[in-house]
Structure formats: C-alpha cells, structure tokens
Write a protein that holds these residues in place. Structure first.
Motif, PDB file in Angstrom:
ATOM      1  N   ASP A  93      29.281  93.707 -67.480  1.00 64.98           N
ATOM      2  CA  ASP A  93      28.643  93.713 -68.793  1.00 64.98           C
ATOM      3  C   ASP A  93      29.601  94.007 -69.945  1.00 64.98           C
ATOM      4  O   ASP A  93      29.239  93.823 -71.098  1.00 64.98           O
ATOM      5  CB  ASP A  93      27.498  94.729 -68.820  1.00 64.98           C
ATOM      6  N   GLU A  94      30.810  94.459 -69.638  1.00 65.94           N
ATOM      7  CA  GLU A  94      31.768  94.785 -70.693  1.00 65.94           C
ATOM      8  C   GLU A  94      32.745  93.656 -71.006  1.00 65.94           C
ATOM      9  O   GLU A  94      33.549  93.766 -71.926  1.00 65.94           O
ATOM     10  CB  GLU A  94      32.586  96.034 -70.318  1.00 65.94           C
ATOM     11  N   HIS A  95      32.707  92.574 -70.225  1.00 63.39           N
ATOM     12  CA  HIS A  95      33.669  91.484 -70.401  1.00 63.39           C
ATOM     13  C   HIS A  95      32.971  90.131 -70.450  1.00 63.39           C
ATOM     14  O   HIS A  95      31.909  89.958 -69.851  1.00 63.39           O
ATOM     15  CB  HIS A  95      34.690  91.477 -69.259  1.00 63.39           C
ATOM     16  N   THR A  96      33.596  89.203 -71.152  1.00 63.94           N
ATOM     17  CA  THR A  96      33.117  87.830 -71.184  1.00 63.94           C
ATOM     18  C   THR A  96      34.081  86.985 -70.362  1.00 63.94           C
ATOM     19  O   THR A  96      35.287  86.987 -70.634  1.00 63.94           O
ATOM     20  CB  THR A  96      33.054  87.301 -72.626  1.00 63.94           C
ATOM     21  N   HIS A 135      35.170  90.960 -78.718  1.00 62.66           N
ATOM     22  CA  HIS A 135      36.533  90.861 -79.239  1.00 62.66           C
ATOM     23  C   HIS A 135      37.190  89.514 -78.936  1.00 62.66           C
ATOM     24  O   HIS A 135      38.408  89.422 -78.856  1.00 62.66           O
ATOM     25  CB  HIS A 135      37.391  92.002 -78.677  1.00 62.66           C
ATOM     26  N   THR A 136      36.386  88.486 -78.786  1.00 64.27           N
ATOM     27  CA  THR A 136      36.952  87.186 -78.446  1.00 64.27           C
ATOM     28  C   THR A 136      37.922  86.709 -79.508  1.00 64.27           C
ATOM     29  O   THR A 136      39.041  86.304 -79.200  1.00 64.27           O
ATOM     30  CB  THR A 136      35.825  86.150 -78.241  1.00 64.27           C
ATOM     31  N   LEU A 137      37.527  86.748 -80.773  1.00 62.72           N
ATOM     32  CA  LEU A 137      38.353  86.181 -81.832  1.00 62.72           C
ATOM     33  C   LEU A 137      39.520  87.070 -82.246  1.00 62.72           C
ATOM     34  O   LEU A 137      40.550  86.559 -82.702  1.00 62.72           O
ATOM     35  CB  LEU A 137      37.491  85.856 -83.056  1.00 62.72           C
ATOM     36  N   ASP A 138      39.380  88.395 -82.072  1.00 56.54           N
ATOM     37  CA  ASP A 138      40.459  89.278 -82.520  1.00 56.54           C
ATOM     38  C   ASP A 138      41.320  89.807 -81.377  1.00 56.54           C
ATOM     39  O   ASP A 138      42.216  90.615 -81.593  1.00 56.54           O
ATOM     40  CB  ASP A 138      39.916  90.433 -83.365  1.00 56.54           C
ATOM     41  N   ALA A 146      43.423  80.337 -80.870  1.00 61.07           N
ATOM     42  CA  ALA A 146      43.197  79.794 -82.214  1.00 61.07           C
ATOM     43  C   ALA A 146      44.488  79.282 -82.846  1.00 61.07           C
ATOM     44  O   ALA A 146      44.487  78.238 -83.499  1.00 61.07           O
ATOM     45  CB  ALA A 146      42.565  80.867 -83.098  1.00 61.07           C
ATOM     46  N   ARG A 147      45.580  79.982 -82.641  1.00 62.98           N
ATOM     47  CA  ARG A 147      46.850  79.619 -83.285  1.00 62.98           C
ATOM     48  C   ARG A 147      47.549  78.482 -82.553  1.00 62.98           C
ATOM     49  O   ARG A 147      47.963  77.503 -83.164  1.00 62.98           O
ATOM     50  CB  ARG A 147      47.762  80.846 -83.350  1.00 62.98           C
TER      51      ARG A 147
END
Length: 168
Positions: A93-96, A135-138, A146-147
C-alpha cells in the motif's frame, strides 16, 4: 493473427483527449481487427499479425485524426503477460508498481542510470519501478522519465496492465 496490446503515450492527460469509443472506431477504420479499449487511459487490444506494425498503423491513424503525433507501444498479450509476471518488487500500500516501456532505443538505459533510493530494474526492453505513493512526479526516477524519456517512453501501473490482460 495475434492479440496485440497498444499503449498510447500521453493521451487523456495534458489536453489530449481520446475517448474510448473514438479510439475503437479509429483503430478499426485503420484496419486493426477486433478492437477493445481498456480503461480511459489509452489502452487498446487489437488483432494484428505484427505488434510493431499495429503500433505504427495506430500512430498514423491518430496523427491523421488529431493533427499531432501520439506515440504507441505495441506488444503481444503473451509478451505483456511475461512482463507483468516478471515484476520483481513486492507490491504494498505504500508503493506504486510501474513498468516503463521504451518507444525509442536506449532511453531506458539512460533512465536506469539514475541514482535513486527507489527500486528500479532494467529487464530487457522494460524498466520495472517501485515508487513511494504520492511521489511519482517528484521522485528521482519520475524526474528522469520526464526529462529523458518524456516523448520516448510510456508508463503503466502494473495493476492497469493486469486489467488490460484480463480484457484480452
């Protein structure tokens, strides 16, 4: 003929909306057989003789319809099942749980070089990634995707991939 999964990059986010019904019609009109869409996040299953050719056909039809390039990753149902079965990290439950698919050669290797506390494993032509929820995007890997891979990758939650497989 094989069942082929098509994963569209960057639709239904960032201003490009491709409705499931429109996607089904567009892919069928492009000559891809027995089209099914799964969820509203750019996932389709089609009958095709070649996954790469099906992806190119879908890209051409999408560009003609929307006036811009929408990248598509194509993979047989069997190959996608192997990717999901090989997901190496515990799911909690703490990770994607994510899988990053390459749309261009070499991009996953560059992302995999990211120094990160996240769990990350380059496995052939995919990158398995376990990310702290929220925290996927950061996260370092999210920033690298993304980069480095913004236009060269498409990412799916493993749970989404399981739903795609169940619909196949």
């Amino acid at each position: 003929m094989a069942r082929v999964v098509l994963l569209l990059r960057g639709v239904n986010v960032g201003g490009v909306t491709v409705r499931s019904a429109d996607l089904r019609t567009l892919l069928a009109d492009a000559g891809l057989g027995e089209v099914r869409t799964v969820l509203a996040s750019g996932n389709a299953i089609v009958d095709a003789s070649d996954a790469s050719a099906a992806a190119r056909t879908a890209e051409a039809a999408l560009e003609e319809r929307f006036g811009r390039r929408i990248r598509v990753h194509g993979q047989t149902i069997e190959a996608l099942q192997a990717v999901v079965d090989a997901y190496p990290f515990a799911e909690d439950d703490e990770h994607t749980p994510y899988v990053v698919f390459a749309l261009d050669d070499g991009v996953l290797e560059r992302i995999a070089e990211t120094e990160t506390p996240e769990e990350l494993l380059l496995a052939g032509d995919v990158l398995h990634w376990s990310n702290p929820k929220g925290h996927t995007l950061d996260s370092p890997v999210g920033i690298a995707v993304a980069r480095i891979g913004k236009e060269s990758t498409t990412t799916r939650n493993v749970r989404t991939l399981r739903r795609v497989l169940a619909a196949g």
